[in-house]
Enzyme design. Structure first.
Site, PDB file in Angstrom:
ATOM      1  N   ASP A  17    -134.131 -35.608  23.489  1.00  0.00           N
ATOM      2  CA  ASP A  17    -133.975 -36.850  22.730  1.00  0.00           C
ATOM      3  C   ASP A  17    -132.785 -37.629  23.288  1.00  0.00           C
ATOM      4  O   ASP A  17    -132.878 -38.824  23.578  1.00  0.00           O
ATOM      5  CB  ASP A  17    -133.759 -36.518  21.247  1.00  0.00           C
ATOM      6  CG  ASP A  17    -133.541 -37.772  20.414  1.00  0.00           C
ATOM      7  OD1 ASP A  17    -134.303 -38.741  20.602  1.00  0.00           O
ATOM      8  OD2 ASP A  17    -132.605 -37.789  19.593  1.00  0.00           O
ATOM      9  N   LYS A  28    -128.144 -24.987  27.065  1.00  0.00           N
ATOM     10  CA  LYS A  28    -126.733 -24.725  26.746  1.00  0.00           C
ATOM     11  C   LYS A  28    -126.582 -23.211  26.636  1.00  0.00           C
ATOM     12  O   LYS A  28    -126.126 -22.666  25.632  1.00  0.00           O
ATOM     13  CB  LYS A  28    -126.365 -25.455  25.438  1.00  0.00           C
ATOM     14  CG  LYS A  28    -124.899 -25.464  25.098  1.00  0.00           C
ATOM     15  CD  LYS A  28    -124.060 -26.375  25.978  1.00  0.00           C
ATOM     16  CE  LYS A  28    -122.589 -26.211  25.656  1.00  0.00           C
ATOM     17  NZ  LYS A  28    -121.712 -26.963  26.593  1.00  0.00           N
ATOM     18  N   TYR A  41    -135.447 -29.518  15.627  1.00  0.00           N
ATOM     19  CA  TYR A  41    -136.136 -30.541  14.842  1.00  0.00           C
ATOM     20  C   TYR A  41    -137.029 -29.924  13.761  1.00  0.00           C
ATOM     21  O   TYR A  41    -137.317 -30.556  12.758  1.00  0.00           O
ATOM     22  CB  TYR A  41    -137.026 -31.404  15.746  1.00  0.00           C
ATOM     23  CG  TYR A  41    -136.347 -32.641  16.301  1.00  0.00           C
ATOM     24  CD1 TYR A  41    -135.208 -32.538  17.076  1.00  0.00           C
ATOM     25  CD2 TYR A  41    -136.877 -33.901  16.056  1.00  0.00           C
ATOM     26  CE1 TYR A  41    -134.603 -33.675  17.604  1.00  0.00           C
ATOM     27  CE2 TYR A  41    -136.283 -35.040  16.577  1.00  0.00           C
ATOM     28  CZ  TYR A  41    -135.152 -34.923  17.347  1.00  0.00           C
ATOM     29  OH  TYR A  41    -134.560 -36.040  17.863  1.00  0.00           O
ATOM     30  N   ASP A  81    -132.696 -40.987  26.295  1.00  0.00           N
ATOM     31  CA  ASP A  81    -132.085 -42.298  26.029  1.00  0.00           C
ATOM     32  C   ASP A  81    -131.126 -42.685  27.161  1.00  0.00           C
ATOM     33  O   ASP A  81    -131.120 -43.827  27.616  1.00  0.00           O
ATOM     34  CB  ASP A  81    -131.315 -42.293  24.700  1.00  0.00           C
ATOM     35  CG  ASP A  81    -132.152 -42.821  23.545  1.00  0.00           C
ATOM     36  OD1 ASP A  81    -133.384 -42.629  23.577  1.00  0.00           O
ATOM     37  OD2 ASP A  81    -131.587 -43.429  22.617  1.00  0.00           O
ATOM     38  N   ASP A 107    -124.296 -30.713  28.912  1.00  0.00           N
ATOM     39  CA  ASP A 107    -123.163 -31.647  29.029  1.00  0.00           C
ATOM     40  C   ASP A 107    -123.008 -32.099  30.478  1.00  0.00           C
ATOM     41  O   ASP A 107    -122.815 -33.287  30.765  1.00  0.00           O
ATOM     42  CB  ASP A 107    -121.866 -31.019  28.488  1.00  0.00           C
ATOM     43  CG  ASP A 107    -121.594 -29.618  29.003  1.00  0.00           C
ATOM     44  OD1 ASP A 107    -122.496 -29.006  29.632  1.00  0.00           O
ATOM     45  OD2 ASP A 107    -120.479 -29.110  28.797  1.00  0.00           O
TER      46      ASP A 107
END
Ligand code: IPM
Ligand code: MN
Length: 353
Positions: free
Chosen positions: A242, A186, A140, A246, A218
């Site tokens: 982020d 990751k 970000y 959600d 994942d």
């Protein structure tokens, strides 16, 4: 005397913040506490008034208070502004300037709402975990960034101190819960993630009681919908957090219910997870529970009054158990209540407790 800056913002923001302030006022009266609440503009509302989403005046006010209570920002009216003028850019600036490096997003299922989720009740029931998202670093904010005619680029970078402090905060949170932490990265592809993983393991040395598990992002996305009860505390990077927050929020049945806390060393900001919902703005239909629950997080994390936070959660639960539902969580056959009606009920449940 606690100093709160309220930023109602755009869309349904002013309505849900008004509900939350009624709750704060009720608690002040009940417990003999004193709050000063000062309102400031931010987002589209600020842009319309001053041509800027985040003015220095609002930023200074946020730096000079104990806690910020934010409603929601943005809406179609401001969507076509250039990248650096958008409400998103202002929100990122606010987080960075206040040093809000940790974002806490609980994914908790209210018993009364188990049926509202897209997951089967037996999979979901009892789910209660906390996503801790690093908020002021990673892709970000990494430099260089940009795009031209032929390429677009961003940089994912973490400094050692950034990983250390979020890891420490996550282990501390796990110590207060079920002592299980899952760190999501990751590391099979990204060096930056291997670095993250190494440091989280170093910090683990100081928390031998906490069980630490690494998970690729994942797989984590899959595990959250497959068996959400396996999680207690999750810690992850900005972008992964982020996305995963959600997913985690959605499975609980309504984004309208979930609060969040963004905390740093000397500032804190509390806001509902949902957006500004321009389609229902100004119609007294919005669900204020996420914002009211954000006040509960404020009492716990900034004012260190966990007992009052619990009172707020209990009042919300009692209100839901009484059958009151705003439109977003109502069954088709039920009459949905207004923002004001559900707030009245929460306030009277609080006073009665
Ligand atoms: C969030 C939002 C923000 C983010 C946007 C609005 C910049 O999606 O708080 O999760 O990506 O952090
Ligand atoms: Mn998001």
């Amino acid at each position: 005397m606690f100093k709160i800056v309220s930023i109602p913002g755009d869309g349904i923001g002013p309505e849900v913040v008004a509900s939350a302030i009624r709750v704060i006022d009720a608690l002040a009266e009940k417990h003999g506490l004193e709050f000063s609440i000062e309102e400031h503009l931010f987002g589209g509302a600020s842009y319309d008034a001053h041509g800027e989403m985040l003015t220095d005046e609002t930023l200074d006010a946020c730096k000079n208070c104990d806690a910020v209570l934010l409603g929601a920002v943005g809406g179609p009216k401001w969507e076509n502004l250039s990248h650096d003028k958008k409400p998103e850019a202002a929100l990122l600036k606010l987080r960075k300037e206040l040093g809000l490096f940790a974002n806490l997003r609980p994914a908790k299922v209210y018993d009364a709402l188990v049926d509202a989720s897209s997951l089967k009740p037996e999979i979901l029931s009892g789910t209660d975990f906390m996503v801790i998202r690093e908020l002021t670093g990673g892709i970000y904010f990494g430099q260089p960034r940009g795009y031209d005619e032929t390429r677009g680029w961003n940089t994912m970078v973490y400094e050692r101190y950034e990983v250390e402090r979020i890891a420490r905060l996550a282990f501390d949170a796990a110590m207060k819960r079920k002592k299980r932490l899952v760190s999501i990265d990751k590391a099979n592809v990204l060096e930056c993630s291997q670095f993250w993983r190494n440091i989280v393991h170093e910090v683990h040395g100081d928390y031998p009681e906490v069980e630490l598990l690494d998970m690729y992002v994942d797989n984590a996305a899959m595990q959250i919908v497959r068996d959400p009860k396996q999680f207690d505390v999750i810690v992850t990077k900005n972008l992964f957090g982020d996305i995963l927050s959600d997913i985690s929020g959605m499975i609980t049945g309504s984004l309208g219910m979930l609060p969040s806390a963004s905390i740093g060393t000397s500032h804190a900001l509390y806001e509902p997870i949902h957006g500004s919902a321009p389609d229902i703005a100004g119609r007294n239909k919005a669900n204020p529970i996420a914002t009211v629950a954000s006040v509960a997080m404020m009492f716990e994390h900034t004012f260190c009054m966990k007992n009052i936070a619990d009172e707020i959660y209990a009042a919300i639960e009692k209100t839901l158990a009484g059958g009151l539902r705003t439109a977003d969580i109502a069954n088709p056959e039920d009459r949905a209540v207004s923002t004001t009606e559900i707030t009245d009920a929460i306030v009277s449940n609080l006073k009665a407790s």
